[in-house]
Design a protein around this motif. Structure first.
Motif, PDB file in Angstrom:
ATOM      1  N   SER A  31       0.781  -1.235   0.000  1.00 25.93           N
ATOM      2  CA  SER A  31       0.000   0.000   0.000  1.00 25.93           C
ATOM      3  C   SER A  31       0.817   1.293   0.000  1.00 25.93           C
ATOM      4  N   ARG A  39      -6.404   3.410  -3.059  1.00 26.26           N
ATOM      5  CA  ARG A  39      -7.249   3.774  -1.912  1.00 26.26           C
ATOM      6  C   ARG A  39      -8.258   4.855  -2.279  1.00 26.26           C
ATOM      7  N   ASP A  46     -13.624   0.552   5.720  1.00 21.40           N
ATOM      8  CA  ASP A  46     -12.639   0.217   6.754  1.00 21.40           C
ATOM      9  C   ASP A  46     -11.453  -0.352   5.996  1.00 21.40           C
ATOM     10  N   TYR A  47     -10.423   0.469   5.796  1.00 20.29           N
ATOM     11  CA  TYR A  47      -9.334   0.178   4.865  1.00 20.29           C
ATOM     12  C   TYR A  47      -8.044  -0.012   5.633  1.00 20.29           C
ATOM     13  N   ILE A  48      -7.366  -1.125   5.392  1.00 17.02           N
ATOM     14  CA  ILE A  48      -6.059  -1.367   6.002  1.00 17.02           C
ATOM     15  C   ILE A  48      -5.048  -1.568   4.881  1.00 17.02           C
ATOM     16  N   GLY A  49      -4.059  -0.680   4.849  1.00 15.18           N
ATOM     17  CA  GLY A  49      -2.974  -0.790   3.890  1.00 15.18           C
ATOM     18  C   GLY A  49      -1.746  -1.379   4.563  1.00 15.18           C
ATOM     19  N   GLU A  54       7.253   1.816   6.804  1.00 15.85           N
ATOM     20  CA  GLU A  54       6.300   2.894   7.042  1.00 15.85           C
ATOM     21  C   GLU A  54       6.331   3.899   5.903  1.00 15.85           C
ATOM     22  N   ASN A  56       3.499   6.888   3.549  1.00 17.54           N
ATOM     23  CA  ASN A  56       2.153   7.330   3.199  1.00 17.54           C
ATOM     24  C   ASN A  56       1.335   6.151   2.676  1.00 17.54           C
ATOM     25  N   VAL A  58       0.451   3.517   4.443  1.00 18.39           N
ATOM     26  CA  VAL A  58       0.727   2.280   5.181  1.00 18.39           C
ATOM     27  C   VAL A  58       0.121   2.379   6.582  1.00 18.39           C
ATOM     28  N   ASP A  59      -0.810   1.495   6.867  1.00 17.47           N
ATOM     29  CA  ASP A  59      -1.446   1.445   8.184  1.00 17.47           C
ATOM     30  C   ASP A  59      -0.817   0.380   9.073  1.00 17.47           C
ATOM     31  N   LEU A  60      -0.264  -0.654   8.445  1.00 22.16           N
ATOM     32  CA  LEU A  60       0.308  -1.782   9.175  1.00 22.16           C
ATOM     33  C   LEU A  60       1.584  -2.221   8.467  1.00 22.16           C
TER      34      LEU A  60
END
Length: 76
Positions: A31, A39, A46-49, A54, A56, A58-60
């Motif tokens: 992501s 995105r 409910d979006y998890i990238g 790390e 822009n 990236v959530d995880l």
């Protein structure tokens, strides 16, 4: 990272199946947003990238093959 061909592909899929792009649970592997992101096509999701580092979009931070979400955790 999204290349123009990826953006075009996702735009085409959204045009054909818009119900998958609103109010869903989305998991994106790879992501990191360098030249754009898919995105942008998703609304009220409910979006998890996930990506390896790390940055822009990236959530995880994780390796995709090591993720351990319960079955049916995501719609897209």
């Amino acid at each position: 990272m999204s290349h123009q061909s990826q953006i075009d592909f996702v735009a085409g899929v959204k045009a054909k199946f818009p119900e998958y792009f609103v109010d869903n649970k989305v998991l994106e592997i790879g992501s990191l947003d360098i030249n754009g992101s898919v995105r942008q096509f998703f609304t009220n999701c409910d979006y998890i990238g996930v990506d390896l580092g790390e940055g822009n979009g990236v959530d995880l931070i994780a390796k995709g093959e090591e993720l351990d979400f319960p079955a049916n955790s995501f719609d897209v």
